[in-house]
Design a protein around this motif. Structure first.
Motif, PDB file in Angstrom:
ATOM      1  N   GLU A   1       0.837  -1.215   0.000  1.00  0.00           N
ATOM      2  CA  GLU A   1       0.000   0.000   0.000  1.00  0.00           C
ATOM      3  C   GLU A   1       0.868   1.260   0.000  1.00  0.00           C
ATOM      4  N   MET A   2       0.492   2.232  -0.796  1.00  0.00           N
ATOM      5  CA  MET A   2       1.234   3.490  -0.891  1.00  0.00           C
ATOM      6  C   MET A   2       1.184   4.262   0.431  1.00  0.00           C
ATOM      7  N   ARG A   3       2.287   4.969   0.711  1.00  0.00           N
ATOM      8  CA  ARG A   3       2.344   5.812   1.878  1.00  0.00           C
ATOM      9  C   ARG A   3       3.226   6.998   1.517  1.00  0.00           C
ATOM     10  N   ALA A   4       2.740   8.214   1.809  1.00  0.00           N
ATOM     11  CA  ALA A   4       3.513   9.407   1.429  1.00  0.00           C
ATOM     12  C   ALA A   4       3.797  10.265   2.657  1.00  0.00           C
ATOM     13  N   TYR A   5       4.975  10.853   2.671  1.00  0.00           N
ATOM     14  CA  TYR A   5       5.380  11.685   3.814  1.00  0.00           C
ATOM     15  C   TYR A   5       6.485  12.635   3.383  1.00  0.00           C
ATOM     16  N   TRP A   6       6.737  13.638   4.217  1.00  0.00           N
ATOM     17  CA  TRP A   6       7.832  14.553   3.953  1.00  0.00           C
ATOM     18  C   TRP A   6       9.150  13.842   4.214  1.00  0.00           C
ATOM     19  N   PHE A   7      10.051  13.937   3.280  1.00  0.00           N
ATOM     20  CA  PHE A   7      11.410  13.406   3.390  1.00  0.00           C
ATOM     21  C   PHE A   7      12.128  14.150   4.513  1.00  0.00           C
ATOM     22  N   ASP A   8      12.960  13.440   5.261  1.00  0.00           N
ATOM     23  CA  ASP A   8      13.575  14.096   6.431  1.00  0.00           C
ATOM     24  C   ASP A   8      14.825  14.942   6.122  1.00  0.00           C
ATOM     25  N   ASN A   9      15.322  14.831   4.893  1.00  0.00           N
ATOM     26  CA  ASN A   9      16.509  15.611   4.480  1.00  0.00           C
ATOM     27  C   ASN A   9      17.759  15.333   5.310  1.00  0.00           C
ATOM     28  N   LEU A  10      17.773  14.225   6.034  1.00  0.00           N
ATOM     29  CA  LEU A  10      18.969  13.877   6.806  1.00  0.00           C
ATOM     30  C   LEU A  10      19.937  13.085   5.915  1.00  0.00           C
ATOM     31  N   PRO A  11      21.230  13.242   6.195  1.00  0.00           N
ATOM     32  CA  PRO A  11      22.188  12.460   5.410  1.00  0.00           C
ATOM     33  C   PRO A  11      21.996  10.973   5.687  1.00  0.00           C
ATOM     34  N   GLY A  12      22.485  10.146   4.793  1.00  0.00           N
ATOM     35  CA  GLY A  12      22.351   8.701   4.963  1.00  0.00           C
ATOM     36  C   GLY A  12      21.922   8.072   3.658  1.00  0.00           C
ATOM     37  N   ASP A  13      21.988   6.761   3.597  1.00  0.00           N
ATOM     38  CA  ASP A  13      21.697   6.009   2.372  1.00  0.00           C
ATOM     39  C   ASP A  13      20.317   6.378   1.831  1.00  0.00           C
ATOM     40  N   GLN A  14      20.249   6.622   0.517  1.00  0.00           N
ATOM     41  CA  GLN A  14      18.985   6.994  -0.150  1.00  0.00           C
ATOM     42  C   GLN A  14      17.900   5.933   0.024  1.00  0.00           C
ATOM     43  N   ARG A  15      18.320   4.678   0.298  1.00  0.00           N
ATOM     44  CA  ARG A  15      17.375   3.555   0.384  1.00  0.00           C
ATOM     45  C   ARG A  15      16.727   3.416   1.753  1.00  0.00           C
ATOM     46  N   MET A  16      17.214   4.184   2.745  1.00  0.00           N
ATOM     47  CA  MET A  16      16.569   4.179   4.053  1.00  0.00           C
ATOM     48  C   MET A  16      15.264   4.972   3.964  1.00  0.00           C
ATOM     49  N   PRO A  17      14.311   4.764   4.894  1.00  0.00           N
ATOM     50  CA  PRO A  17      12.989   5.404   4.761  1.00  0.00           C
ATOM     51  C   PRO A  17      13.024   6.943   4.763  1.00  0.00           C
ATOM     52  N   HIS A  18      13.937   7.520   5.494  1.00  0.00           N
ATOM     53  CA  HIS A  18      13.997   8.999   5.587  1.00  0.00           C
ATOM     54  C   HIS A  18      12.625   9.597   5.901  1.00  0.00           C
ATOM     55  N   ASP A  19      11.932   8.970   6.830  1.00  0.00           N
ATOM     56  CA  ASP A  19      10.583   9.396   7.190  1.00  0.00           C
ATOM     57  C   ASP A  19      10.647  10.451   8.292  1.00  0.00           C
ATOM     58  N   SER A  20      10.165  11.647   7.984  1.00  0.00           N
ATOM     59  CA  SER A  20      10.156  12.744   8.965  1.00  0.00           C
ATOM     60  C   SER A  20       9.081  12.536  10.027  1.00  0.00           C
ATOM     61  N   GLY A  21       8.138  11.590   9.758  1.00  0.00           N
ATOM     62  CA  GLY A  21       7.018  11.386  10.661  1.00  0.00           C
ATOM     63  C   GLY A  21       5.814  12.261  10.319  1.00  0.00           C
ATOM     64  N   ARG A  22       5.963  13.109   9.315  1.00  0.00           N
ATOM     65  CA  ARG A  22       4.846  13.964   8.878  1.00  0.00           C
ATOM     66  C   ARG A  22       4.249  13.371   7.601  1.00  0.00           C
ATOM     67  N   ALA A  23       3.037  12.826   7.725  1.00  0.00           N
ATOM     68  CA  ALA A  23       2.385  12.146   6.601  1.00  0.00           C
ATOM     69  C   ALA A  23       1.769  13.153   5.620  1.00  0.00           C
ATOM     70  N   ILE A  24       1.537  12.674   4.409  1.00  0.00           N
ATOM     71  CA  ILE A  24       0.882  13.484   3.372  1.00  0.00           C
ATOM     72  C   ILE A  24      -0.234  12.654   2.769  1.00  0.00           C
ATOM     73  N   ASP A  25      -1.426  13.236   2.594  1.00  0.00           N
ATOM     74  CA  ASP A  25      -2.524  12.438   2.044  1.00  0.00           C
ATOM     75  C   ASP A  25      -2.584  12.546   0.510  1.00  0.00           C
ATOM     76  N   THR A  26      -3.405  11.652  -0.083  1.00  0.00           N
ATOM     77  CA  THR A  26      -3.454  11.578  -1.547  1.00  0.00           C
ATOM     78  C   THR A  26      -3.966  12.879  -2.171  1.00  0.00           C
ATOM     79  N   LYS A  27      -4.777  13.620  -1.413  1.00  0.00           N
ATOM     80  CA  LYS A  27      -5.291  14.891  -1.921  1.00  0.00           C
ATOM     81  C   LYS A  27      -4.135  15.865  -2.180  1.00  0.00           C
TER      82      LYS A  27
END
Ligand code: KMT
Ligand code: NI
Length: 173
Positions: A1-27
């Motif tokens: 299932e799709m899930r969208a969120y703001w990227f955390d902009n922290l350094p580290g491997d591009q393949r890690m989730p980089h989830d800021s914890g702030r979700a974004i809805d489909t709208k």
């Protein structure tokens, strides 16, 4: 299932989730022109393809097994910020990955996709792609007859490209 969120902009491997914890809805995604469907039934994809004039398709597997020593190089290439002069449709068949798209304020929005997720990125949107830390994704790529899907890497010159301007006019102004 799709899930969208703001990227955390922290350094580290591009393949890690980089989830800021702030979700974004489909709208919010739709406001950027990004369309998402979950399609368990493949015949629905045939319908969508013909509606939008897509005649060709292929299947790509991105993994160290399928790309051997080229894998790391390939995913770095996919992760370079770019746009296309035509829309990009990807239908995920297996595995998982992230499409990052630029927001109205030029911040990264990360869209996690896996099996049966179909994503349409509009022409002119700046974006990039990476596999996740499982290093495996299988996706169907849909093509029109005369594909304008060459990646054009972001630059000051590209900011005034007519397809980019059209995207800005349609979604960001
Ligand atoms: C793209 O345009 O970056 C890709 O096609 C990535 C592979 S499809 C999951
Ligand atoms: Ni692309």
């Amino acid at each position: 299932e799709m899930r969208a969120y703001w990227f955390d902009n922290l350094p580290g491997d591009q393949r890690m989730p980089h989830d800021s914890g702030r979700a974004i809805d489909t709208k919010r995604l739709e406001q950027l022109g990004v369309i998402y469907y979950n399609i368990p039934d493949t015949t629905r994809v045939d319908q969508l393809a013909s509606e939008r004039g897509y005649k060709n398709r292929d299947e790509i597997v991105i993994s160290p097994e399928s790309m051997a020593e080229k894998y790391e190089e390939k995913i770095k290439m996919f992760f370079r910020e770019h746009l296309h002069e035509d829309e990009e449709i990807r239908y995920i068949r297996d595995g998982r990955g992230y499409f990052d798209v630029r927001s109205r304020d030029d911040e990264w929005v990360r869209i996690q996709v896996d099996k049966n997720d179909l994503l349409i990125l509009p022409a002119g949107i700046y974006h990039r792609f990476t596999t996740d830390n499982s290093n495996y994704i299988k996706a169907m790529r849909l093509f029109k007859d005369e594909p304008k899907w060459t990646p054009l890497n972001r630059s000051a010159a590209l900011d005034i490209n007519s397809y980019r301007q059209l995207y800005i006019q349609q979604y960001l102004s």
